[in-house]
Write a protein that holds these residues in place. Sequence first.
Motif, PDB file in Angstrom:
ATOM      1  N   ASN A   1       0.821  -1.206   0.000  1.00 24.57           N
ATOM      2  CA  ASN A   1       0.000   0.000   0.000  1.00 24.57           C
ATOM      3  C   ASN A   1       0.863   1.267   0.000  1.00 24.57           C
ATOM      4  OD1 ASN A   1      -2.378  -1.452  -0.023  1.00 24.57           O
ATOM      5  ND2 ASN A   1      -2.639  -1.392   2.209  1.00 24.57           N
ATOM      6  N   ILE A   2       1.962   1.229   0.751  1.00 16.67           N
ATOM      7  CA  ILE A   2       2.869   2.377   0.780  1.00 16.67           C
ATOM      8  C   ILE A   2       3.375   2.687  -0.623  1.00 16.67           C
ATOM      9  CG2 ILE A   2       5.180   3.137   1.475  1.00 16.67           C
ATOM     10  CD1 ILE A   2       4.711   1.869   4.169  1.00 16.67           C
ATOM     11  N   PHE A   3       3.866   1.681  -1.288  1.00 19.56           N
ATOM     12  CA  PHE A   3       4.472   1.913  -2.599  1.00 19.56           C
ATOM     13  C   PHE A   3       3.415   2.173  -3.671  1.00 19.56           C
ATOM     14  CE2 PHE A   3       7.974   0.016  -0.283  1.00 19.56           C
ATOM     15  CZ  PHE A   3       9.012   0.856  -0.652  1.00 19.56           C
ATOM     16  N   LYS A   4       2.197   1.682  -3.452  1.00 17.25           N
ATOM     17  CA  LYS A   4       1.100   2.028  -4.350  1.00 17.25           C
ATOM     18  C   LYS A   4       0.808   3.527  -4.253  1.00 17.25           C
ATOM     19  CE  LYS A   4      -3.795   0.953  -5.242  1.00 17.25           C
ATOM     20  NZ  LYS A   4      -4.377   2.257  -4.832  1.00 17.25           N
ATOM     21  N   ASN A   5       0.771   4.028  -3.010  1.00 11.07           N
ATOM     22  CA  ASN A   5       0.535   5.462  -2.800  1.00 11.07           C
ATOM     23  C   ASN A   5       1.690   6.293  -3.347  1.00 11.07           C
ATOM     24  OD1 ASN A   5      -1.883   4.886  -1.512  1.00 11.07           O
ATOM     25  ND2 ASN A   5      -0.969   4.883   0.536  1.00 11.07           N
ATOM     26  N   ALA A   6       2.916   5.793  -3.169  1.00 16.38           N
ATOM     27  CA  ALA A   6       4.082   6.505  -3.687  1.00 16.38           C
ATOM     28  C   ALA A   6       4.022   6.587  -5.209  1.00 16.38           C
ATOM     29  CB  ALA A   6       5.364   5.796  -3.251  1.00 16.38           C
ATOM     30  N   LYS A   7       3.682   5.478  -5.850  1.00 13.07           N
ATOM     31  CA  LYS A   7       3.620   5.451  -7.315  1.00 13.07           C
ATOM     32  C   LYS A   7       2.570   6.420  -7.841  1.00 13.07           C
ATOM     33  CE  LYS A   7       3.376   2.233 -11.205  1.00 13.07           C
ATOM     34  NZ  LYS A   7       3.253   0.801 -11.610  1.00 13.07           N
ATOM     35  N   GLU A   8       1.438   6.492  -7.142  1.00 10.77           N
ATOM     36  CA  GLU A   8       0.379   7.411  -7.559  1.00 10.77           C
ATOM     37  C   GLU A   8       0.826   8.856  -7.442  1.00 10.77           C
ATOM     38  OE1 GLU A   8      -2.984   6.417  -5.181  1.00 10.77           O
ATOM     39  OE2 GLU A   8      -3.466   4.584  -6.313  1.00 10.77           O
ATOM     40  N   ALA A   9       1.482   9.194  -6.328  1.00  8.70           N
ATOM     41  CA  ALA A   9       1.957  10.564  -6.136  1.00  8.70           C
ATOM     42  C   ALA A   9       2.997  10.937  -7.181  1.00  8.70           C
ATOM     43  CB  ALA A   9       2.534  10.722  -4.730  1.00  8.70           C
ATOM     44  N   LEU A  10       3.927  10.039  -7.435  1.00  7.97           N
ATOM     45  CA  LEU A  10       4.992  10.309  -8.399  1.00  7.97           C
ATOM     46  C   LEU A  10       4.436  10.440  -9.819  1.00  7.97           C
ATOM     47  CD1 LEU A  10       7.588   7.811  -6.909  1.00  7.97           C
ATOM     48  CD2 LEU A  10       7.783  10.306  -6.864  1.00  7.97           C
TER      49      LEU A  10
END
Length: 376
Positions: free
Chosen positions: A143-152
């Motif tokens: 979930n952390i990296f999913k959110n990071a990917k969306e922000a980036l």
Amino acid sequence: MRVETLFDILDSDFYTGVPDSQLQALCNFLIDKYGISEHHVIAANEGNCTALAAGHYLATGNVPVVYMQNSGIGNIVNPVTSLANKAVYDIPILFVVGWRGEPGKKDEPQHRFMGEITTGILDVLDIPNAILSAEMTEQEIKNIFKNAKEALSENKQFAIIVKRDALEAGVKNAYQNDYTLCREDAISEIIKEVDANDVIVSTTGKISREVYEQCDKQLGHHKQAFLTVGGMGHAGMIAYGIAQNRTDKKVYCIEGDGAVLMHMGELAFLAKQQPKNFIHICLNNEAHESVGGMPTGAVGIDFYKTARECGYSYVASVDNLEDLQKQLQYIAGIEGPVFLEVKVKIGARADLGRPKESAVENKENFMKYHFPEVVD
């Protein structure tokens, strides 16, 4: 989380940063995989890393990774707010931040306040962030990296805050230099040479820990030394602030090469001011030893030559005890500003202690010793 797993998830073609002990597993992995290359750069400070990352994005369109200790957030504020932010150039950067001074965890005094405000600063900078810990489930990490990917993908920056022990170590860093002089022996000789009226200002990390112990051993106390336990790269200006106000005292500033490199503009400034009572000593082991021993971004550079070009009155470089003793005796009797580079090997005693007093107590004892008239 295994560091190899983190690397696979980050999936970047470029990494830059300033080493941190809490990220040592990642730092060692990157050194082992890439060394210092077009894929991995250890820069002078975290602000430099952020600007370098922006340049990489402009040239490739790929999202870079910047790693740092949370103390380095202070150095990224300007390039984040005036370059990368969506209101300016709208550049995505993924930050990986070691969380020193985490609330509820025992840590050194210089980390406590920054530890408390780490997430708050990132929020103010409009950098979405998440905390990575060893206790997280696989789904929580995803979930952390999913959110990071969306922000980036929206050209935002994102920060992953790494708790202590969140990363499992892989390869160990084995970086060494070719020097033979022990840093603590060099510090011992410096302390032997100072007079009772001389001021000592030492930089953050193992250098100040060794200054503390050698002062006790050689002088019978450590009140003569101001231990700059935080503010990496700023000991020189602290020392100059003392030197310009108390020209009756000789001021010794003892820094490491990583600290000098971090804010090297001070060399030009200090040389321009020509403080006659200023002795600047750089203990150069070509490594960020206090946070794991990774090489600096300036391996092989002779700092004394830079100091000479900047305009220091006298510069020298030594790599053995005999020459160090001769130089210390000589520079004690001349006018500064002086710059002495001492090339030392990597390594410290396993039982190297830490100051027993608080930072505030060190400050008060230092001021009472040198400047009793200004202490209430």
